[in-house]
Design an enzyme around this catalytic site. Sequence first.
Site, PDB file in Angstrom:
ATOM      1  N   SER A  52     -19.664  29.400 -70.288  1.00  0.00           N
ATOM      2  CA  SER A  52     -20.971  29.100 -70.885  1.00  0.00           C
ATOM      3  C   SER A  52     -21.022  27.679 -71.445  1.00  0.00           C
ATOM      4  O   SER A  52     -19.996  27.087 -71.795  1.00  0.00           O
ATOM      5  CB  SER A  52     -21.271  30.098 -72.011  1.00  0.00           C
TER       6      SER A  52
HETATM    7  N1  SAM Z   1     -17.109  34.343 -72.148  1.00  0.00           N
HETATM    8  C1  SAM Z   1     -16.844  33.645 -70.919  1.00  0.00           C
HETATM    9  C2  SAM Z   1     -16.155  32.327 -71.128  1.00  0.00           C
HETATM   10  O1  SAM Z   1     -15.920  31.935 -72.261  1.00  0.00           O
HETATM   11  O2  SAM Z   1     -15.816  31.723 -70.111  1.00  0.00           O
HETATM   12  C3  SAM Z   1     -18.088  33.447 -70.077  1.00  0.00           C
HETATM   13  C4  SAM Z   1     -18.552  34.701 -69.510  1.00  0.00           C
HETATM   14  S1  SAM Z   1     -19.470  34.587 -68.018  1.00  0.00           S
HETATM   15  C5  SAM Z   1     -20.944  33.853 -68.522  1.00  0.00           C
HETATM   16  C6  SAM Z   1     -19.826  36.329 -67.867  1.00  0.00           C
HETATM   17  C7  SAM Z   1     -18.620  37.166 -67.497  1.00  0.00           C
HETATM   18  O3  SAM Z   1     -18.974  38.536 -67.664  1.00  0.00           O
HETATM   19  C8  SAM Z   1     -18.187  37.012 -66.047  1.00  0.00           C
HETATM   20  O4  SAM Z   1     -16.853  36.656 -65.988  1.00  0.00           O
HETATM   21  C9  SAM Z   1     -18.436  38.391 -65.459  1.00  0.00           C
HETATM   22  O5  SAM Z   1     -17.511  38.767 -64.450  1.00  0.00           O
HETATM   23  C10 SAM Z   1     -18.299  39.267 -66.677  1.00  0.00           C
HETATM   24  N2  SAM Z   1     -18.903  40.596 -66.568  1.00  0.00           N
HETATM   25  C11 SAM Z   1     -20.091  40.963 -66.024  1.00  0.00           C
HETATM   26  N3  SAM Z   1     -20.271  42.286 -66.151  1.00  0.00           N
HETATM   27  C12 SAM Z   1     -19.180  42.775 -66.813  1.00  0.00           C
HETATM   28  C13 SAM Z   1     -18.758  44.067 -67.246  1.00  0.00           C
HETATM   29  N4  SAM Z   1     -19.513  45.170 -67.051  1.00  0.00           N
HETATM   30  N5  SAM Z   1     -17.583  44.186 -67.874  1.00  0.00           N
HETATM   31  C14 SAM Z   1     -16.793  43.105 -68.097  1.00  0.00           C
HETATM   32  N6  SAM Z   1     -17.122  41.850 -67.700  1.00  0.00           N
HETATM   33  C15 SAM Z   1     -18.305  41.693 -67.071  1.00  0.00           C
END
Ligand code: SAM
Length: 208
Positions: A52
């Site tokens: 992000s």
């Molecule tokens: N917090 C992260 C960082 O600091 O890099 C950024 C997160 S990214 C915007 C969103 C993440 O949520 C992705 O890696 C995606 O695979 C994960 N995601 C989506 N649905 C999910 C779920 N049901 N459970 C766990 N992770 C999930």
Amino acid sequence: MVRTQLIPRGIRDERVLDAMRKVPRHLFVDESMQYRAYDDMALSIGEGQTISQPYMVAIMTELLELKGNEKILEIGTGSGYQAAILAELAKEVYSVERIAPLASRAEEKLHAIGYQNVHVKIDDGTLGWVEEAPFDRIIITAGAPKVPDPLTEQLAEDGILLAPVGDRFSQQLVKMIKREGMISEEFHTLCVFVPLIGKHGWEGGEEH
Ligand code: SAM
């Protein structure tokens, strides 16, 4: 980044600003992207996912009102960067990522940098982390159609839950506070996150 992006946009919590100064964001992106690591934008981390924008990490962290003693659940480990910021400011961080290669990479990095208080699990984070509940803080870092019920159930008394809620293309940050078993809501900035995919999120992502 702190001086030109975060302070001018109103981030005031000195502990958050210090953590954003301290954590080496460039270590959480691919080597080929490191020259852009401190730019005012989200960046690709592979697997169709993103780290992000710095401002979004800062505002979400500030809204969690961390004092240092909290047990936090993060949904969406991604690069591990947000988990590192939280690890600087709270006691324990439990982070769930559904895409295995991202989870393994993030866990390796976090441990190599020296964070012993971050625990990463590969799973559908919309189910929470039952064995470790309740959590003082819960942060969802992917866009949700609604806040998953298992997560509000796993939020401790006086806990704060933060989530981008909306459609697949744009969301609004929702802050929930649990007091005497009742949830109150505040609405904050508009935002754009990749979708939260899972049983209590959006459908899709069978490729992983
Ligand atoms: N917090 C992260 C960082 O600091 O890099 C950024 C997160 S990214 C915007 C969103 C993440 O949520 C992705 O890696 C995606 O695979 C994960 N995601 C989506 N649905 C999910 C779920 N049901 N459970 C766990 N992770 C999930």
